[in-house]
Design a protein around this motif. Sequence first.
Motif, PDB file in Angstrom:
ATOM      1  N   TYR A  13       0.839  -1.200   0.000  1.00  0.00           N
ATOM      2  CA  TYR A  13       0.000   0.000   0.000  1.00  0.00           C
ATOM      3  C   TYR A  13       0.878   1.255   0.000  1.00  0.00           C
ATOM      4  CZ  TYR A  13      -3.479   3.403   1.512  1.00  0.00           C
ATOM      5  OH  TYR A  13      -4.283   4.494   1.596  1.00  0.00           O
ATOM      6  N   TYR A  14       1.939   1.227   0.781  1.00  0.00           N
ATOM      7  CA  TYR A  14       2.857   2.365   0.844  1.00  0.00           C
ATOM      8  C   TYR A  14       3.501   2.615  -0.521  1.00  0.00           C
ATOM      9  CZ  TYR A  14       6.842   5.212   2.240  1.00  0.00           C
ATOM     10  OH  TYR A  14       7.774   6.208   2.335  1.00  0.00           O
ATOM     11  N   VAL A  15       4.002   1.537  -1.166  1.00  0.00           N
ATOM     12  CA  VAL A  15       4.627   1.667  -2.481  1.00  0.00           C
ATOM     13  C   VAL A  15       3.618   2.180  -3.504  1.00  0.00           C
ATOM     14  CG1 VAL A  15       5.645   0.341  -4.384  1.00  0.00           C
ATOM     15  CG2 VAL A  15       6.422  -0.041  -2.050  1.00  0.00           C
ATOM     16  N   GLN A  16       2.396   1.671  -3.447  1.00  0.00           N
ATOM     17  CA  GLN A  16       1.359   2.122  -4.375  1.00  0.00           C
ATOM     18  C   GLN A  16       1.075   3.612  -4.190  1.00  0.00           C
ATOM     19  OE1 GLN A  16      -2.453   0.270  -3.856  1.00  0.00           O
ATOM     20  NE2 GLN A  16      -3.382   1.423  -5.503  1.00  0.00           N
ATOM     21  N   ALA A  17       1.004   4.060  -2.958  1.00  0.00           N
ATOM     22  CA  ALA A  17       0.736   5.479  -2.699  1.00  0.00           C
ATOM     23  C   ALA A  17       1.874   6.359  -3.197  1.00  0.00           C
ATOM     24  CB  ALA A  17       0.504   5.692  -1.206  1.00  0.00           C
ATOM     25  N   VAL A  18       3.107   5.950  -2.951  1.00  0.00           N
ATOM     26  CA  VAL A  18       4.264   6.740  -3.391  1.00  0.00           C
ATOM     27  C   VAL A  18       4.326   6.787  -4.915  1.00  0.00           C
ATOM     28  CG1 VAL A  18       6.785   6.808  -3.443  1.00  0.00           C
ATOM     29  CG2 VAL A  18       5.604   6.365  -1.297  1.00  0.00           C
ATOM     30  N   LEU A  19       4.152   5.636  -5.563  1.00  0.00           N
ATOM     31  CA  LEU A  19       4.195   5.602  -7.025  1.00  0.00           C
ATOM     32  C   LEU A  19       3.053   6.409  -7.649  1.00  0.00           C
ATOM     33  CD1 LEU A  19       5.240   1.919  -7.765  1.00  0.00           C
ATOM     34  CD2 LEU A  19       6.613   3.999  -8.000  1.00  0.00           C
ATOM     35  N   SER A  20       1.882   6.317  -7.064  1.00  0.00           N
ATOM     36  CA  SER A  20       0.742   7.068  -7.570  1.00  0.00           C
ATOM     37  C   SER A  20       0.995   8.566  -7.468  1.00  0.00           C
ATOM     38  CB  SER A  20      -0.511   6.689  -6.793  1.00  0.00           C
ATOM     39  OG  SER A  20      -1.594   7.504  -7.151  1.00  0.00           O
ATOM     40  N   PHE A  21       1.529   9.000  -6.337  1.00  0.00           N
ATOM     41  CA  PHE A  21       1.835  10.415  -6.160  1.00  0.00           C
ATOM     42  C   PHE A  21       2.886  10.873  -7.157  1.00  0.00           C
ATOM     43  CE2 PHE A  21       4.559  13.683  -4.318  1.00  0.00           C
ATOM     44  CZ  PHE A  21       3.639  14.704  -4.169  1.00  0.00           C
ATOM     45  N   ALA A  22       3.968  10.109  -7.287  1.00  0.00           N
ATOM     46  CA  ALA A  22       5.060  10.482  -8.190  1.00  0.00           C
ATOM     47  C   ALA A  22       4.581  10.520  -9.640  1.00  0.00           C
ATOM     48  CB  ALA A  22       6.217   9.508  -8.034  1.00  0.00           C
ATOM     49  N   LEU A  49       0.903  24.094  -9.066  1.00  0.00           N
ATOM     50  CA  LEU A  49       1.161  22.673  -8.804  1.00  0.00           C
ATOM     51  C   LEU A  49       1.988  22.498  -7.541  1.00  0.00           C
ATOM     52  CD1 LEU A  49       1.250  19.658  -9.573  1.00  0.00           C
ATOM     53  CD2 LEU A  49       3.221  20.206 -11.025  1.00  0.00           C
ATOM     54  N   LEU A  50       3.058  23.279  -7.410  1.00  0.00           N
ATOM     55  CA  LEU A  50       3.896  23.181  -6.206  1.00  0.00           C
ATOM     56  C   LEU A  50       3.120  23.558  -4.948  1.00  0.00           C
ATOM     57  CD1 LEU A  50       7.261  24.628  -7.541  1.00  0.00           C
ATOM     58  CD2 LEU A  50       6.674  22.245  -7.083  1.00  0.00           C
ATOM     59  N   TRP A  51       2.281  24.562  -5.030  1.00  0.00           N
ATOM     60  CA  TRP A  51       1.479  24.982  -3.894  1.00  0.00           C
ATOM     61  C   TRP A  51       0.506  23.868  -3.499  1.00  0.00           C
ATOM     62  CZ3 TRP A  51      -2.291  29.737  -3.839  1.00  0.00           C
ATOM     63  CH2 TRP A  51      -2.686  29.997  -2.531  1.00  0.00           C
ATOM     64  N   THR A  52      -0.114  23.244  -4.483  1.00  0.00           N
ATOM     65  CA  THR A  52      -1.044  22.150  -4.199  1.00  0.00           C
ATOM     66  C   THR A  52      -0.325  20.982  -3.532  1.00  0.00           C
ATOM     67  OG1 THR A  52      -2.412  22.799  -6.070  1.00  0.00           O
ATOM     68  CG2 THR A  52      -2.703  20.568  -5.245  1.00  0.00           C
ATOM     69  N   ILE A  53       0.867  20.654  -4.016  1.00  0.00           N
ATOM     70  CA  ILE A  53       1.628  19.542  -3.438  1.00  0.00           C
ATOM     71  C   ILE A  53       2.021  19.844  -1.995  1.00  0.00           C
ATOM     72  CG2 ILE A  53       3.833  18.310  -3.579  1.00  0.00           C
ATOM     73  CD1 ILE A  53       3.525  18.394  -6.617  1.00  0.00           C
ATOM     74  N   THR A  54       2.539  21.035  -1.729  1.00  0.00           N
ATOM     75  CA  THR A  54       2.936  21.359  -0.358  1.00  0.00           C
ATOM     76  C   THR A  54       1.724  21.435   0.562  1.00  0.00           C
ATOM     77  OG1 THR A  54       2.940  23.732  -0.860  1.00  0.00           O
ATOM     78  CG2 THR A  54       5.041  22.563  -1.017  1.00  0.00           C
ATOM     79  N   ALA A  56      -0.974  19.619   0.248  1.00  0.00           N
ATOM     80  CA  ALA A  56      -1.376  18.231   0.498  1.00  0.00           C
ATOM     81  C   ALA A  56      -0.499  17.598   1.572  1.00  0.00           C
ATOM     82  CB  ALA A  56      -1.292  17.423  -0.793  1.00  0.00           C
ATOM     83  N   PHE A  57       0.812  17.846   1.520  1.00  0.00           N
ATOM     84  CA  PHE A  57       1.693  17.316   2.560  1.00  0.00           C
ATOM     85  C   PHE A  57       1.375  17.923   3.925  1.00  0.00           C
ATOM     86  CE2 PHE A  57       4.600  15.993  -0.891  1.00  0.00           C
ATOM     87  CZ  PHE A  57       4.798  14.685  -0.489  1.00  0.00           C
ATOM     88  N   THR A  58       1.107  19.208   3.958  1.00  0.00           N
ATOM     89  CA  THR A  58       0.765  19.854   5.220  1.00  0.00           C
ATOM     90  C   THR A  58      -0.531  19.300   5.790  1.00  0.00           C
ATOM     91  OG1 THR A  58       1.869  21.869   4.496  1.00  0.00           O
ATOM     92  CG2 THR A  58       0.315  22.078   6.316  1.00  0.00           C
ATOM     93  N   LEU A  59      -1.533  19.136   4.954  1.00  0.00           N
ATOM     94  CA  LEU A  59      -2.801  18.568   5.407  1.00  0.00           C
ATOM     95  C   LEU A  59      -2.616  17.154   5.924  1.00  0.00           C
ATOM     96  CD1 LEU A  59      -5.868  18.745   5.713  1.00  0.00           C
ATOM     97  CD2 LEU A  59      -6.047  17.930   3.351  1.00  0.00           C
ATOM     98  N   ALA A  60      -1.836  16.341   5.224  1.00  0.00           N
ATOM     99  CA  ALA A  60      -1.592  14.972   5.672  1.00  0.00           C
ATOM    100  C   ALA A  60      -0.902  14.960   7.033  1.00  0.00           C
ATOM    101  CB  ALA A  60      -0.746  14.226   4.650  1.00  0.00           C
ATOM    102  N   LYS A  61       0.045  15.859   7.254  1.00  0.00           N
ATOM    103  CA  LYS A  61       0.743  15.928   8.537  1.00  0.00           C
ATOM    104  C   LYS A  61      -0.198  16.350   9.658  1.00  0.00           C
ATOM    105  CE  LYS A  61       4.541  18.193  10.958  1.00  0.00           C
ATOM    106  NZ  LYS A  61       3.761  18.228  12.175  1.00  0.00           N
TER     107      LYS A  61
END
Length: 96
Positions: A13-22, A49-54, A56-61
Motif C-alpha cells: 500500500y505504501y509503495v502504491q501510494a508513493v508511485l501514484s503520487f510520483a 502545482l507546487l502549492w497544491t503539493i505542499t 497536500a503534505f501539510t494537510l496529511a501531517k
Amino acid sequence: MSAPMQSRTTAAYYVQAVLSFALSAAALGAGIAYLPVEPWTRAFLAVGLLWTITSAFTLAKVVRDRQDTTELVTRVDQARLDKLLSEHDPFKVEGI
C-alpha cells in the motif's frame, strides 16, 4: 496494559501510494511543460502545482498529528482505567 499500536498499512500500500503520487505529479508537470501557452502562464501553473503539493503534505501531517494525539489520549485513559480496575477490590466494604 493494552497492546502496542500496530501499523495499519502494508508495504504494498505504501509503495502504491508513493508511485501514484510520483506518477501524477510527473504527468501534470509534463502536461504543464508541453502546454502551448506563454511562459508566464506555464510558470503560474507550475507554481500552482507546487502549492497544491505542499498543501497536500501539510494537510496529511496535520491529520496524522491529530490522529496520533487522539490515540495517545485514548491509550492514557485506557492505562488509567486498567490501573483503577486492578486496584479495585469488589469484596471490600466501606465503613465496617
